[in-house]
Scaffold this motif. Structure first.
Motif, mmCIF file in Angstrom:
data_model
loop_
_atom_site.group_PDB
_atom_site.id
_atom_site.type_symbol
_atom_site.label_atom_id
_atom_site.label_comp_id
_atom_site.label_asym_id
_atom_site.label_seq_id
_atom_site.Cartn_x
_atom_site.Cartn_y
_atom_site.Cartn_z
ATOM 1 N N ASN A 154 0.806 -1.216 0.000
ATOM 2 C CA ASN A 154 0.000 0.000 0.000
ATOM 3 C C ASN A 154 0.839 1.267 0.000
ATOM 4 O O ASN A 154 0.369 2.335 -0.377
ATOM 5 N N GLY A 155 2.081 1.176 0.422
ATOM 6 C CA GLY A 155 2.937 2.349 0.469
ATOM 7 C C GLY A 155 4.343 1.953 0.884
ATOM 8 O O GLY A 155 4.616 0.796 1.217
ATOM 9 N N PHE A 156 5.254 2.934 0.862
ATOM 10 C CA PHE A 156 6.659 2.648 1.130
ATOM 11 C C PHE A 156 7.248 3.695 2.068
ATOM 12 O O PHE A 156 6.839 4.855 2.069
ATOM 13 N N SER A 157 8.234 3.268 2.830
ATOM 14 C CA SER A 157 9.080 4.201 3.556
ATOM 15 C C SER A 157 10.207 4.579 2.611
ATOM 16 O O SER A 157 11.058 3.751 2.277
ATOM 17 N N PHE A 158 10.214 5.814 2.137
ATOM 18 C CA PHE A 158 11.102 6.205 1.047
ATOM 19 C C PHE A 158 12.579 6.003 1.373
ATOM 20 O O PHE A 158 13.361 5.623 0.505
ATOM 21 N N VAL A 159 12.973 6.267 2.613
ATOM 22 C CA VAL A 159 14.381 6.138 2.981
ATOM 23 C C VAL A 159 14.768 4.675 3.170
ATOM 24 O O VAL A 159 15.724 4.182 2.565
ATOM 25 N N GLU A 160 14.017 3.961 3.994
ATOM 26 C CA GLU A 160 14.354 2.565 4.299
ATOM 27 C C GLU A 160 14.144 1.639 3.101
ATOM 28 O O GLU A 160 14.824 0.629 2.975
ATOM 29 N N GLU A 161 13.202 1.979 2.220
ATOM 30 C CA GLU A 161 12.864 1.076 1.122
ATOM 31 C C GLU A 161 13.201 1.636 -0.255
ATOM 32 O O GLU A 161 12.648 1.210 -1.254
ATOM 33 N N LYS A 162 14.129 2.572 -0.318
ATOM 34 C CA LYS A 162 14.477 3.179 -1.612
ATOM 35 C C LYS A 162 15.011 2.149 -2.600
ATOM 36 O O LYS A 162 14.659 2.173 -3.791
ATOM 37 N N ILE A 179 12.202 9.129 -11.772
ATOM 38 C CA ILE A 179 11.337 9.657 -10.719
ATOM 39 C C ILE A 179 10.270 8.608 -10.431
ATOM 40 O O ILE A 179 9.530 8.209 -11.336
ATOM 41 N N TRP A 180 10.222 8.144 -9.184
ATOM 42 C CA TRP A 180 9.205 7.173 -8.775
ATOM 43 C C TRP A 180 8.098 7.922 -8.039
ATOM 44 O O TRP A 180 8.370 8.752 -7.165
ATOM 45 N N VAL A 181 6.856 7.637 -8.380
ATOM 46 C CA VAL A 181 5.705 8.242 -7.722
ATOM 47 C C VAL A 181 4.889 7.136 -7.086
ATOM 48 O O VAL A 181 4.459 6.191 -7.776
ATOM 49 N N THR A 182 4.686 7.221 -5.776
ATOM 50 C CA THR A 182 3.944 6.188 -5.063
ATOM 51 C C THR A 182 3.412 6.790 -3.767
ATOM 52 O O THR A 182 3.461 8.013 -3.578
ATOM 53 N N ARG A 183 2.906 5.955 -2.880
ATOM 54 C CA ARG A 183 2.429 6.452 -1.585
ATOM 55 C C ARG A 183 3.569 6.384 -0.571
ATOM 56 O O ARG A 183 4.261 5.369 -0.459
ATOM 57 N N GLY A 184 3.771 7.476 0.150
ATOM 58 C CA GLY A 184 4.797 7.500 1.187
ATOM 59 C C GLY A 184 4.221 7.195 2.548
ATOM 60 O O GLY A 184 3.130 7.649 2.888
ATOM 61 N N ASN A 185 4.952 6.431 3.329
ATOM 62 C CA ASN A 185 4.590 6.175 4.717
ATOM 63 C C ASN A 185 5.495 6.995 5.634
ATOM 64 O O ASN A 185 6.493 7.553 5.204
ATOM 65 N N ASN A 186 5.150 7.078 6.892
ATOM 66 C CA ASN A 186 5.981 7.725 7.910
ATOM 67 C C ASN A 186 6.140 9.224 7.699
ATOM 68 O O ASN A 186 7.098 9.821 8.192
ATOM 69 N N GLY A 187 5.236 9.854 6.968
ATOM 70 C CA GLY A 187 5.252 11.308 6.853
ATOM 71 C C GLY A 187 6.200 11.885 5.828
ATOM 72 O O GLY A 187 6.163 13.077 5.554
ATOM 73 N N VAL A 188 7.085 11.082 5.246
ATOM 74 C CA VAL A 188 8.031 11.595 4.258
ATOM 75 C C VAL A 188 7.334 11.684 2.902
ATOM 76 O O VAL A 188 6.766 10.706 2.425
ATOM 77 N N ILE A 189 7.394 12.862 2.263
ATOM 78 C CA ILE A 189 6.715 13.033 0.980
ATOM 79 C C ILE A 189 7.686 13.127 -0.192
ATOM 80 O O ILE A 189 7.264 13.163 -1.338
ATOM 81 N N GLY A 190 8.992 13.164 0.080
ATOM 82 C CA GLY A 190 9.958 13.224 -1.004
ATOM 83 C C GLY A 190 11.338 12.806 -0.558
ATOM 84 O O GLY A 190 11.716 12.949 0.608
ATOM 85 N N TYR A 191 12.089 12.252 -1.493
ATOM 86 C CA TYR A 191 13.469 11.845 -1.228
ATOM 87 C C TYR A 191 14.247 11.880 -2.546
ATOM 88 O O TYR A 191 13.682 11.634 -3.611
ATOM 89 N N ILE A 220 12.125 10.177 -5.410
ATOM 90 C CA ILE A 220 10.848 9.534 -5.057
ATOM 91 C C ILE A 220 9.914 10.596 -4.498
ATOM 92 O O ILE A 220 10.301 11.388 -3.634
ATOM 93 N N ILE A 221 8.666 10.622 -4.984
ATOM 94 C CA ILE A 221 7.693 11.635 -4.570
ATOM 95 C C ILE A 221 6.365 10.951 -4.224
ATOM 96 O O ILE A 221 5.924 10.047 -4.931
ATOM 97 N N ASP A 222 5.733 11.420 -3.147
ATOM 98 C CA ASP A 222 4.393 10.945 -2.811
ATOM 99 C C ASP A 222 3.402 11.433 -3.870
ATOM 100 O O ASP A 222 3.482 12.589 -4.325
ATOM 101 N N TYR A 223 2.488 10.566 -4.259
ATOM 102 C CA TYR A 223 1.560 10.891 -5.352
ATOM 103 C C TYR A 223 0.667 12.082 -5.033
ATOM 104 O O TYR A 223 0.140 12.748 -5.931
ATOM 105 N N ARG A 224 0.506 12.388 -3.739
ATOM 106 C CA ARG A 224 -0.337 13.516 -3.330
ATOM 107 C C ARG A 224 0.411 14.847 -3.381
ATOM 108 O O ARG A 224 -0.174 15.898 -3.086
ATOM 109 N N ASN A 225 1.672 14.791 -3.771
ATOM 110 C CA ASN A 225 2.495 16.006 -3.841
ATOM 111 C C ASN A 225 3.180 16.143 -5.197
ATOM 112 O O ASN A 225 4.181 16.841 -5.328
ATOM 113 N N PHE A 226 2.621 15.473 -6.198
ATOM 114 C CA PHE A 226 3.218 15.438 -7.534
ATOM 115 C C PHE A 226 2.317 16.176 -8.504
ATOM 116 O O PHE A 226 1.149 15.825 -8.675
#
Length: 432
Positions: A154-162, A179-191, A220-226
């Motif tokens: 359902n989503g990814f932790s951008f740092v731990e799962e890059k 550029i990967w666009v997906t759902r971010g977990n843990n509050g991170v919206i970009g990396y 990597i960007i959260d889809y809600r911020n792209f």
């Protein structure tokens, strides 16, 4: 990299909680723990960046900058089992949303008049970088520059799962900005990955392989911020500036405070500030560093400000990105590959620059042209005839090829390039 303030009301007085929205600072801490020479690598990178920046300031180079065009591939990683594209709360965002983001990147990086990316700031500048969706895939087939990959997650932790994200799909990062666009977990919206991939002068042969950078390179960007349309967007970061910000990191830019209290981003025309803008407004902020009161540049793309506040890259930030692009092997290859060379009837090889000072010029760069596609065999020998390095490459077209020069002693070397039975030899001089 953004920070939001959430108001928590739990039958108690309101309290503010700052959440980290950009994964770059978090990732930096993890890299320090994982690689013992990470801080040394960063320090040497910065010192060499400063040398190049000073050279640019003392020359006309910044006036004569060419305009780069970077090919982009957008990988949408979604969990829509029916592969429906677009609509509210759908990670599988519409093509129009993706195209809006590419447009925003070009407005911001070119300071386009009549757009949100234009400013009248005295130090604001046109970064002279364009972005375009790739029109050819790695197999040279026509493409829209957009891929879509279904996963159950359902989503990814951008740092731990890059690296997990990159393992799903990644195009050659010496030819495309991924550029990967997906759902971010843990509050991170970009990396974004930072261009520390070069073997820097001073680290020597004992330098650890930064394997993370071999496995992942891109944004990597959260889809809600792209982008700025067509789907479900966040309230404060809904104008595509999260991607502008993260691409800035990919190009070598830091936060204005260097992620430290009154720290530095190594750019003299961005004010030294106490901390990043954690507000959801564009209200004026001031800092007091070294007993000097100054107004924060909250409109800078590398701050944490809401999207509507941002519209400035500075002259020193531009100089810094140009210096980083000249140091990073991957970034140089990408820029070279973005400009296809004209074929030649016979094999031709040019070495630039020559002589080469590794500290100043970086790696050995070969411009190799020939006709059609051919297998390439490239060898580098010293004058004793001892093989230093070789490359065996299949089905290549005319292009640029590199050898690392940091570990080479001063002296003369011979490079032999063979294609379809034809060989060209060139003498290379290493100076320090």
């Amino acid at each position: 990299m953004k920070k939001l303030l959430f108001i928590l009301i739990i039958l108690m007085p309101s309290m503010l909680l700052a959440q980290d929205k950009c994964g770059v600072a978090l990732d930096d801490k993890k890299m320090q723990e994982k690689y013992s020479d990470w801080n040394q690598r960063k320090s040497l990178f910065e010192s060499q960046i400063q040398v190049i920046q000073n050279q640019r300031k003392n020359s006309l180079a910044r006036i004569e900058d060419k305009i780069y065009t970077i090919p982009v591939v957008v990988h949408v990683i979604h969990n829509n089992a029916n592969n429906v594209i677009g609509g509210a709360n759908n990670i599988n965002i519409a093509d129009a949303q993706i195209m809006s983001q590419i447009q925003i990147l070009n407005e911001d990086y070119r300071k386009k008049l009549g757009t949100n990316g234009y400013n009248t700031n005295a130090v604001g500048t046109d970064m002279e970088i364009n972005f375009k969706l790739a029109d050819r895939d790695p197999n040279n087939n026509p493409t829209t520059g957009i891929t879509r990959t279904y996963v159950r997650q359902n989503g990814f932790s951008f740092v731990e799962e890059k690296t997990k994200i990159a393992a799903l799909i990644q195009w050659d990062n010496t030819k495309y900005l991924n550029i990967w666009v997906t759902r971010g977990n843990n509050g991170v919206i970009g990396y974004a990955s930072f261009p520390y991939d070069s073997k820097l002068e001073g680290l020597g042969a004992t330098t650890q392989n930064i394997s993370d950078q071999e496995l992942f390179d891109g944004v990597i960007i959260d889809y809600r911020n792209f982008g700025n349309c067509c789907g479900t967007l966040s309230q404060s970061y809904n104008l595509g500036r999260t991607t502008t910000h993260e691409v800035g990191h990919w190009l070598g830019l830091l936060h204005p405070n260097g992620d430290e209290y009154c720290g530095t981003d190594y750019c003299n025309d961005t004010p030294q500030i106490e901390s990043l803008n954690l507000n959801t407004t564009c209200d004026k902020l001031t800092s007091n560093c070294n007993s000097i009161s100054i107004t924060n540049m909250i409109e800078n793309y590398m701050d944490y400000s809401p999207d509507r506040c941002m519209n400035v890259f500075t002259v020193d930030q531009k100089n810094r990105t140009r210096a980083a692009l000249s140091l990073s092997t991957k970034r140089k290859l990408l820029l070279d590959n973005a400009e296809p060379l004209t074929d030649s009837e016979r094999l031709q090889v040019t070495v630039t620059p020559n002589p080469i000072n590794p500290t100043v010029n970086g790696n050995i760069k070969l411009k190799v042209t020939f006709k059609d596609e051919k297998d390439l065999f490239i060898q580098l020998h010293d004058l004793r005839g001892i093989l230093v390095e070789e490359k065996v490459l299949t089905q290549q077209r005319s292009g640029y090829y590199y050898f690392e020069s940091e570990s080479l002693a001063s002296g003369y070397y011979i490079v032999n390039v063979t294609a379809a039975g034809e060989t060209v030899s060139k003498k290379i001089v290493i100076t320090r």
